[in-house]
Design an enzyme around this catalytic site. Structure first.
Site, mmCIF file in Angstrom:
data_model
loop_
_atom_site.group_PDB
_atom_site.id
_atom_site.type_symbol
_atom_site.label_atom_id
_atom_site.label_comp_id
_atom_site.label_asym_id
_atom_site.label_seq_id
_atom_site.Cartn_x
_atom_site.Cartn_y
_atom_site.Cartn_z
ATOM 1 N N ARG A 327 0.834 -1.198 0.000
ATOM 2 C CA ARG A 327 0.000 0.000 0.000
ATOM 3 C C ARG A 327 0.877 1.259 0.000
ATOM 4 N NH1 ARG A 327 -4.304 2.999 -1.334
ATOM 5 N NH2 ARG A 327 -5.262 4.126 0.420
ATOM 6 N N GLN A 422 -5.887 -2.117 12.098
ATOM 7 C CA GLN A 422 -5.537 -0.696 11.966
ATOM 8 C C GLN A 422 -4.490 -0.482 10.873
ATOM 9 O OE1 GLN A 422 -7.192 1.493 13.759
ATOM 10 N NE2 GLN A 422 -6.104 3.404 13.351
ATOM 11 N N GLU A 449 -13.409 -22.704 27.694
ATOM 12 C CA GLU A 449 -12.384 -23.472 28.429
ATOM 13 C C GLU A 449 -11.893 -22.703 29.655
ATOM 14 O OE1 GLU A 449 -12.714 -26.220 27.349
ATOM 15 O OE2 GLU A 449 -13.360 -25.763 25.323
#
Length: 605
Positions: A327, A422, A449
């Site tokens: 990106r 994020q 659990e």
């Protein structure tokens, strides 16, 4: 991310580092005692094969089961096609046989290798992973069942791929297992009839196996109250004759599927026993020791949940890392005022790097804690198992570590998965990427659990208290030995100093809490989680410092892998600088704690 691209990104390199470079299981475990004849080469090949299956055959079912979850109709649950195929792939690859003893037809791998393989399945699709519980049920029957029960069940569970369940929770009892009201009536021999309703039962009804073997806690007629009055019964979906043949449908029926936030591919069933038709079962081992017997399953399940959380964080981190490398957005911060400066991958931005390192260090630290715990389990087995006197000290260490594995990883992974998301910005909120589902699928881990606080109470009131803190002091002594050593030389001097200070802070915290117990046990209730988290972070810091020392050595002997080893050192450095100093604050919080909260009137909340 293309919908055809597998979401799962395994971290085989770090698995190999833990198993073969740090723990050195090729020398300590593989091929030893009853651990089959796998060597390091075969172990690596096995993990590579399982990783391939996880990515290519199990991971594709991950999102399908979320969008098209299992369906209940007339007491029968139908799984979506890819999920059924994933379960089949698990068995076809022989994953169920890896850590099964050779005496039961398995490969006899040690726990370290078995749990490493489980990480791959749980990371690819945790829902699929839990359809493999039959192997654990088989081991419990082999360990605790009568010879007749073993002949009746074990061949079919392993050869015909019967799936197992653990059946504890009831609608009105929740975590208070001792309040269970499901009843058992003796009808002859080791056969009993079970009557009651259980809730939140994983994999108790589905069409991925011809039979399901339920391990059910129930209270025999005339038995006392609480957990001590419970017994454990083998209650199959289809009755199993003495020779192992399938009989008629048993009186155990799924009457509801829970509608859930996540992990939708894992069927969570309400099960009704004995409504209109007897639900027959066998008393395990023909002894009334239900809760002790069930804990053999519960402890394995807690370890599995810790691994599920770690595996989810690990693949989320690697997905976030890949996105931030691709990106392109904004210029380098140092060139922010230059409007002509080139745009850079967001991996270059300081805050993104901060988020990535937080995930990397914690994921590696959790894996280190889990596989260190598994290595203790290796040694327990080599010394004769948990019932052997020679293994008692190591078994106590394993018992102490399990609440940390389950409690810490499940809590911290959820927090850090938000950081993973994020890193992707707005894209992370979309189902185009897997992280939003990771968050929903992982949240259950701090709940089932035994919730996190149940783990904290187990740690402090059982595991620490039962030997006056001797086992804990032994572990802390190992940390002190590392902190006071010259491990890693000057390169790791700052990390060893941070570790030593963190140890002092934890010791202060524990001493303060013990002192406050004279006033009220409520102090454990209010501060137990904080202590559990601090102790886990101390041990993770200790392990990461040791990892860094190994990495320093390996950098010299294996320069081609320099980037990986520098990453290990970076993880240790970050954790010691950013996490361990927080233990001083945690110690102060315990020191300053009061019981004021318990005095706030109910109507004031």
């Amino acid at each position: 991310m293309s919908s055809s691209t597998p979401h799962y990104k395994p971290n085989l390199r770090d698995l190999y580092f833990n198993l073969f470079e740090f723990l050195d299981i090729g020398q300590t475990s593989l091929g030893k005692g009853t651990f089959g004849d796998l060597d390091e080469t075969a172990a690596r090949q096995t993990l590579e094969t399982f990783a391939h299956v996880a990515v290519n055959e199990i991971a594709p079912s991950f999102s399908e089961a979320d969008h098209h979850p299992p369906v209940l109709k007339d007491g029968v649950v139908t799984l979506p096609p890819l999920l059924k195929r994933a379960v089949q792939a698990y068995y076809d690859a022989g994953m169920n046989l890896l850590d099964l003893p050779a005496s039961m037809g398995g490969l006899g791998a040690p726990p370290t290798l078995g749990w490493a393989a489980f990480e791959l399945i749980a990371g690819a699709n945790p829902a699929a992973a839990f359809y493999g519980l039959g192997t654990l049920v088989a081991r419990v029957i082999d360990m605790l069942g009568t010879e007749s029960q073993k002949r009746r069940y074990l061949p079919a569970i392993n050869e015909r791929r019967w799936i197992g369940t653990m059946v504890l929770t009831e609608p009105d009892a929740g975590s208070d297992v001792g309040a269970a009201r499901t009843r058992a009536r003796h009808v002859g021999g080791d056969v009993w009839e079970i009557e009651g309703v259980k809730r939140f039962i994983t994999s108790a009804e589905h069409d991925a196996s011809e039979n399901i073997v339920n391990m059910v806690l129930a209270r025999p007629e005339g038995a006392g109250p609480g957990t001590k009055g419970l017994s454990l019964f083998i209650v199959p979906k289809f009755w199993v004759e003495e020779g192992g043949q399938l009989g008629e449908r048993n009186g155990v029926v799924c009457t509801n599927l829970e509608k859930k936030m996540g992990i939708k591919g894992s069927v969570t069933c309400e099960m009704t026993f004995g409504d209109g038709k007897p639900a027959r079962g066998l008393l395990l081992g023909e002894v009334h020791e239900g809760i002790r017997q069930m804990f053999h399953i519960i402890e394995q399940a807690r370890m599995g949940v810790g691994i599920k959380s770690m595996a989810t964080l690990s693949t989320a981190y690697l997905n976030a890392l890949a996105f931030t490398r691709e990106r392109v957005q904004g210029s380098d911060l140092l060139a922010a005022r230059d409007k002509t400066a080139p745009r850079v991958p967001i991996h270059r931005h300081p805050d993104v790097r901060r988020m990535l390192m937080a995930q990397k260090a914690h994921a590696e630290g959790m894996r280190a804690l889990i596989l260190f715990t598994a290595s203790i389990q290796d040694q327990v087995a080599l010394k004769g198992g948990h019932r052997a006197t020679e293994a008692a000290e190591l078994d106590a260490i394993n018992d102490l570590l399990l609440p940390l594995v389950k409690g810490y990883t499940s809590e911290k992974a959820y927090e850090l998965l938000a950081v993973s998301l994020q890193c992707l910005g707005g894209s992370g909120y979309l189902s185009d990427y897997p992280i939003e589902q990771y968050i929903r699928d992982q949240k259950i881990d701090s709940l089932y659990e035994g919730t996190t606080h149940i783990q904290a109470l187990d740690l402090l009131l059982r595991k620490v208290a039962r030997d006056g803190g001797a086992t804990l002091q032994g572990i802390l002594g190992r940390v002190r030995q590392t902190a006071d050593s010259n491990l890693g030389g000057q390169e790791l001097a700052a990390e060893r100093a941070a570790l030593g200070q963190a140890l002092t802070d934890v010791e202060t915290m524990l001493g303060t809490l013990m002192g406050k117990l004279g006033e009220s046990l409520y102090h454990v209730g209010l501060q137990g989680n904080r202590v559990l988290m601090a102790l886990a972070e101390l041990l993770i810091g200790w392990l990461l410092v040791q990892h860094a020392a190994v990495a320093l050595e390996r950098t010299q002997t294996h320069p081609s892998d320099k980037a990986f080893y520098e990453g290990k050192r970076a993880s240790a450095r970050w954790f010691c600088r950013e996490v361990l100093p927080g233990l001083a604050h945690a110690a102060r919080m315990v020191e300053q704690s009061t019981l004021d909260l318990m005095d706030v009137p109910e109507e004031s909340f």
